[in-house]
Enzyme design. Structure first.
Site, PDB file in Angstrom:
ATOM      1  N   SER A  27     -14.798   1.602  11.840  1.00 51.93           N
ATOM      2  CA  SER A  27     -16.333   1.571  12.136  1.00 51.93           C
ATOM      3  C   SER A  27     -17.100   2.601  11.871  1.00 51.93           C
ATOM      4  O   SER A  27     -18.515   2.514  11.498  1.00 51.93           O
ATOM      5  CB  SER A  27     -16.682   0.445  13.131  1.00 51.93           C
ATOM      6  OG  SER A  27     -16.004   1.211  14.386  1.00 51.93           O
TER       7      SER A  27
ATOM      8  N   HIS B 223     -21.673   2.346  19.105  1.00 49.18           N
ATOM      9  CA  HIS B 223     -21.594   2.771  17.692  1.00 49.18           C
ATOM     10  C   HIS B 223     -22.883   3.735  17.336  1.00 49.18           C
ATOM     11  O   HIS B 223     -23.781   3.387  17.878  1.00 49.18           O
ATOM     12  CB  HIS B 223     -21.261   1.626  16.602  1.00 49.18           C
ATOM     13  CG  HIS B 223     -20.041   1.178  16.804  1.00 49.18           C
ATOM     14  ND1 HIS B 223     -19.508   0.280  17.732  1.00 49.18           N
ATOM     15  CD2 HIS B 223     -18.890   1.186  15.945  1.00 49.18           C
ATOM     16  CE1 HIS B 223     -18.296  -0.073  17.444  1.00 49.18           C
ATOM     17  NE2 HIS B 223     -17.810   0.708  16.308  1.00 49.18           N
TER      18      HIS B 223
END
Length: 264
Positions: free
Chosen positions: A40, A246
């Site tokens: 990711s 993230h």
């Protein structure tokens, strides 16, 4: 009549200079064929602007591979990174475009093998003792098991792309400690999580070097932009929940793109 070779050699620099003065440039080849692999952090989860065709992989146009490709015009660009990918996923599912003509490969992988998502879930929802225990388990895995998994994946990348310049990118520390977060995890838990991130980066750097790959350390780029800093480039707990912890779009363009550009 054929021009004598010594004359051709002599006039070549003059011709190049003339073309430059006229606003033209000598023909040159396009940039290297580039393949972006990984999880990711390479796909761009958290940066938004996802390619609908990428489905659950959530590949973003604001991810560092897409930004680099837009700026450097490689002769081909294949973006196979996928959110949630492990070393096995990279080896088994992402190497299709890599071949002997590939000139550049980037990869982030290892965080999902170490189950950092479960580490963060445990630390957010459970006690400090449970958090520290879960982090310790992850660090044991990183030090003992992950190197062999990385070796297998890195060997597969090199076998598929024998001439590629391979850049392995690391992961940022999650927290600035001490920081300005007054709620949430204790500083002890935050320090433990950062120590695990350091362990992960140390292993990635060592395995990359042993395979002749370049390691791009993003920790200095993210310094002063971790969670609990005045200007974080990482999401805290957010919605959609999978974007938590993230990089933001700025984290991709500054925290990842700049180190990758320097290493590519």
């Amino acid at each position: 009549m054929r021009t004598p070779r010594f004359i051709a050699v002599a006039i070549a620099p003059l011709l190049a200079a003339l073309l430059a003065l006229l606003g033209a440039a000598p023909a040159h080849s396009a940039g290297p064929r580039y393949v972006a692999l990984g999880d990711s952090y390479s796909a761009g989860l958290g940066a938004g602007s996802y390619d609908a065709a990428s489905g659950a992989c959530k590949r973003s146009t604001k991810a560092y591979p897409a930004l680099w490709a837009a700026a450097h015009a490689p002769s081909a660009f294949d973006f196979t990174a996928c959110s949630g990918a492990t070393t096995t996923d990279v080896t088994d599912s992402q190497l299709g475009p890599v071949d002997a003509a590939t000139g550049l490969v980037s990869v982030t992988v290892g965080g999902n093998d170490a189950e950092f998502s479960d580490v963060m879930t445990t630390c957010v929802l459970s006690s400090q003792a449970a958090c520290l225990d879960r982090v310790a388990t992850a660090r044991t895995f990183i030090d003992g098991t992950l190197p062999g998994l990385l070796d297998h994946t890195y060997d597969a990348i090199r076998a598929k792309g024998p001439h590629a310049h391979v850049v392995v990118l690391g992961y940022p520390r999650v927290y600035q400690v001490p920081g300005d977060c007054v709620l949430g995890l204790s500083d002890a838990s935050r320090k433990a999580i950062d120590a695990a991130a350091d362990d992960l980066d140390d292993v990635l750097a060592k395995r990359a070097a042993d395979h002749g790959f370049t390691f791009a350390d993003v920790r200095s780029a993210f310094s002063a932009h971790e969670l609990c800093s005045p200007s974080p480039w990482l999401h805290s707990v957010t919605l959609p929940v999978d974007e938590s912890y993230h990089p933001t779009a700025t984290g991709q363009s500054h925290g990842y793109l700049l180190p990758f550009t320097g290493a590519a």
